[in-house]
Design a protein around this motif. Structure first.
Motif, mmCIF file in Angstrom:
data_model
loop_
_atom_site.group_PDB
_atom_site.id
_atom_site.type_symbol
_atom_site.label_atom_id
_atom_site.label_comp_id
_atom_site.label_asym_id
_atom_site.label_seq_id
_atom_site.Cartn_x
_atom_site.Cartn_y
_atom_site.Cartn_z
ATOM 1 N N SER A 291 0.828 -1.209 0.000
ATOM 2 C CA SER A 291 0.000 0.000 0.000
ATOM 3 C C SER A 291 0.861 1.258 0.000
ATOM 4 C CB SER A 291 -0.968 0.003 1.181
ATOM 5 O OG SER A 291 -0.265 -0.017 2.413
ATOM 6 N N LEU B 251 -7.919 0.561 3.566
ATOM 7 C CA LEU B 251 -9.091 0.224 4.377
ATOM 8 C C LEU B 251 -9.434 -1.253 4.278
ATOM 9 C CD1 LEU B 251 -11.397 3.311 3.705
ATOM 10 C CD2 LEU B 251 -10.206 2.747 5.837
ATOM 11 N N THR B 252 -9.318 -1.784 3.062
ATOM 12 C CA THR B 252 -9.576 -3.226 2.861
ATOM 13 C C THR B 252 -8.571 -4.069 3.621
ATOM 14 O OG1 THR B 252 -10.498 -2.795 0.657
ATOM 15 C CG2 THR B 252 -9.821 -5.046 1.153
ATOM 16 N N LEU C 43 -7.597 7.761 -4.160
ATOM 17 C CA LEU C 43 -8.827 7.050 -3.816
ATOM 18 C C LEU C 43 -8.609 5.534 -3.848
ATOM 19 C CD1 LEU C 43 -11.410 9.229 -5.795
ATOM 20 C CD2 LEU C 43 -11.036 9.197 -3.315
ATOM 21 N N LEU C 44 -7.872 5.064 -4.860
ATOM 22 C CA LEU C 44 -7.597 3.631 -4.959
ATOM 23 C C LEU C 44 -6.745 3.158 -3.794
ATOM 24 C CD1 LEU C 44 -7.663 0.948 -6.493
ATOM 25 C CD2 LEU C 44 -5.697 1.748 -7.825
ATOM 26 N N THR C 45 -5.712 3.933 -3.447
ATOM 27 C CA THR C 45 -4.846 3.565 -2.331
ATOM 28 C C THR C 45 -5.619 3.545 -1.015
ATOM 29 O OG1 THR C 45 -2.905 4.508 -3.431
ATOM 30 C CG2 THR C 45 -2.754 4.193 -1.047
ATOM 31 N N GLY C 46 -6.487 4.546 -0.817
ATOM 32 C CA GLY C 46 -7.306 4.595 0.387
ATOM 33 C C GLY C 46 -8.191 3.371 0.510
ATOM 34 N N TRP C 47 -8.759 2.953 -0.612
ATOM 35 C CA TRP C 47 -9.600 1.753 -0.605
ATOM 36 C C TRP C 47 -8.786 0.514 -0.249
ATOM 37 C CZ3 TRP C 47 -9.540 -2.625 -3.836
ATOM 38 C CH2 TRP C 47 -10.629 -3.489 -3.669
ATOM 39 N N LEU C 48 -7.554 0.402 -0.805
ATOM 40 C CA LEU C 48 -6.702 -0.752 -0.516
ATOM 41 C C LEU C 48 -6.311 -0.804 0.959
ATOM 42 C CD1 LEU C 48 -4.354 -0.718 -3.650
ATOM 43 C CD2 LEU C 48 -6.121 -2.408 -3.111
#
Length: 199
Positions: A156, A194-195, A187-192
């Motif tokens: 990440s 959080l996941t 946004l993609l990094t934030g989603w990764l």
């Protein structure tokens, strides 16, 4: 943001300035790197932090993403308060990396730097000037503040590094299209992240 005539306007110029900072043998401090890229160069500092985060042998060192995140937060916080030069506390400015690892990282980045420089330039400038610049600064600070958590989520930190590179290059090249790409990467990094933390 006022530009200094010595400010880098491309990734290749920035890499050359970083190489200059490693002229002496042994350890290369954050302060010497900052001095080489310019103490008024907010965009290059963000770009530099991203480059070091993804560079092999450097970004993988434990604690480096956290230090770089702190560097970005302190740097852009001062931009928001309209300081004309960058101040860093001694515990950040005196941190260092081995010269050999720094030079290997710079060499590894030369090829992607040449590629990116061919495709960047002033576009949609309103997104990287005035209010747009401050919006980017806030987004970059949010990415940087999440970097300590990224040390426990595999890969990440590389996403954060890519976002910071893109934001930094957008500021350096005054490229608003890159600012849009950087926001998407964020946004993609934030989603990764959080996941990874909740999964």
């Amino acid at each position: 943001m006022e530009r200094n005539r010595n400010d880098a306007t491309s990734m290749q110029q920035l890499l050359e300035q970083i190489r200059d900072s490693a002229a002496s043998s042994g350890q290369v401090s954050v302060a010497s790197i900052l001095h080489s890229v310019g103490e008024r160069s907010f965009g290059p500092v963000v770009l530099l932090a991203g480059l070091i985060t993804i560079a092999p042998l450097i970004g993988d060192i434990p604690g480096v993403p956290t230090i770089l995140g702190t560097l970005v937060v302190l740097t852009l916080g001062q931009l928001l308060f309209r300081r004309h030069s960058i101040w860093l506390p001694a515990w950040v400015s005196q941190r260092s990396v081995p010269q050999e690892k720094l030079l290997k990282g710079v060499d590894w980045l030369q090829k992607p730097a040449r590629f990116l420089d061919r495709w960047t330039g002033p576009r949609l400038v309103f997104l990287v000037d005035g209010p747009g610049l401050y919006v980017m600064a806030i987004i970059c600070m949010l990415v940087a503040m999440a970097m300590p958590a990224m040390e426990v989520v595999p890969f990440s930190a590389n996403g954060a590094g890519a976002a910071l590179i893109t934001f930094g290059l957008a500021i350096v090249a005054r490229d608003g299209l890159l600012a849009i790409v950087a926001t998407s990467l964020t946004l993609l990094t934030g989603w990764l992240v959080l996941t990874g933390l909740t999964g």
